[in-house]
Design an enzyme around this catalytic site. Structure first.
Site: not given
Length: 402
Positions: A141, A226, A255
């Site tokens: 994801f 990531d 984030k």
């Protein structure tokens, strides 16, 4: 102020149904706790998928944002501003790299990393134009843009959004043999999550990240990590890659970099990688804006102390000890994770992840399900042991009641 029912009706009627949130309507929040529009308190055990690593309403971050709001919030990259250079220098130093390319959202950072790898491949490695390949892992994801869903194996994220962007090779996560077989002369990068979050907090086999690092170095391929969810303290270290003493060529961050205040993301690498960009070739109006830089600079300062990483490591050990005691009791089939991050698999005969999440919500604990039978636990790193234990007690009671 709307009641819960009114707010839910309005959302149902007027927002696109691209999410299926739990039926709670948050009005205020502080630390690890949120309060809904009717005054009910909830322990946040999701932390905005790691965007709120430092908790709700963190005073240091709010003060940094308020001070910057009074000065200047946006210049666009048409001009310099006085926070930009400091932000790039400090983030590069935190990562042990030389250059930063700031964006806003995690998906933008991943798109930027893809463009970086391709440009590096053509201009540095010498891959024929239009032939660059990037190897990714199944069940990944990395976001939901058109290009990113082109290499997703999640049918909900991918189906009916074609035609899809070519140039990606998908291999099983954790399989070094498959990865080695997929790398060719035209491969420019391997893009991986050090821990797969959306897939259920999947931790790769020991030695996997080291193997990826060795393989990519041998084959002259970029290793792009990531760390949007796994990074910035979540796993008990600044970066999840550190658990195997691995330093990738490219960090992809987001984030928690914005402290739960503003969206901030970045691609961080050395000059021989990010130096391929020239003016006009990539950009973002809001990327690296003064407000974002001010907040992110405070985030970086907080990470430099190491206290949040240590707290996540120590309390994370406690979290996993307690969760593993639930395995084999009839309701929980497996627990995975690292630091203050866990995926808990629920026996389908006992209930779905959604049903467990709703039952916990009724008891004042907020988590979220994924892939049907898994719930994710990822509280703010500022949570204290007493609150964490209370949340775990609610989970035990929900499971016992099922």
């Amino acid at each position: 102020m709307s009641t819960t029912a009114e707010a839910l009706r309005s959302a149902e009627a007027h927002s696109a149904h691209n999410y299926h949130p739990l039926p709670v309507v948050v009005a205020t929040a502080e630390g690890a706790w949120m309060t809904d529009v009717e005054g009910r308190r909830f322990l946040d055990m999701l932390a905005g998928y790691s965007a709120l690593n430092f908790g709700h309403g963190n005073r240091r971050l709010l003060d940094a944002a308020k001070a910057q709001l009074e000065r200047v919030t946006l210049t666009s990259r048409a001009f310099h501003h006085d926070r930009f250079g400091d932000f790039c220098r400090e983030l590069a130093a935190l990562c042990g790299k030389e250059m930063v390319l700031p964006m806003n959202t995690g998906a933008e950072a991943v798109e930027t990393a893809v463009k970086t790898a391709r440009k590096w491949g053509y201009e540095v490695k010498g891959v024929p134009d239009g032939q660059a390949k990037i190897v990714v892992a199944a069940n990944n994801f990395h976001g939901r843009t058109t290009t990113i869903v082109s290499f997703s194996t999640d049918h909900e994220a991918r189906d009916h959004y074609g035609p899809y962007t070519p140039g990606f090779e998908i291999v099983p996560y954790g399989d070094l043999t498959a990865l080695a077989a997929a790398v060719t002369a035209n491969t420019v990068a391997v893009l991986l999550e050090p821990i797969q979050g959306e897939a259920g907090v999947l931790v790769p086999p020991a030695g996997y990240l080291q193997g990826v690092r060795e393989l990519t170095r041998e084959r002259n391929v970029l290793f792009m990590a990531d760390e949007i969810q796994s990074g910035l303290g979540r796993t008990g270290k600044t970066f999840a890659c550190e658990h195997e003493d691995v330093v990738p060529d490219v960090y992809i961050l987001g984030k928690a970099l914005g402290g739960g205040v503003v969206p901030v993301s970045a691609v961080v690498a050395d000059r021989d990688v990010l130096g391929v960009f020239r003016p006009g070739e990539h950009g973002s109006t809001f990327g690296g804006n003064p407000l974002a830089c001010a907040v992110a600079l405070e985030v970086i300062a907080m990470l430099r102390s190491g206290e949040h990483q240590q707290h996540a490591a120590e309390l994370g050990d406690h979290l996993h000890r307690e969760l593993n005691l639930l395995v084999g009791g009839g309701a929980v089939t497996a627990v995975r994770g690292r630091g203050l991050w866990a995926g808990v698999d629920i026996d389908p005969a006992h209930g779905t992840g959604r049903e467990i999440s709703e039952a916990l919500m009724e008891r004042g604990v907020l988590v979220k399900d994924t892939h049907g039978s898994t719930i994710r636990i990822a509280p703010p790193l500022v949570i204290d042991k007493e609150d964490l234990d209370w949340g775990l007690d609610q989970l035990r009671e929900v499971l016992a009641a099922g």
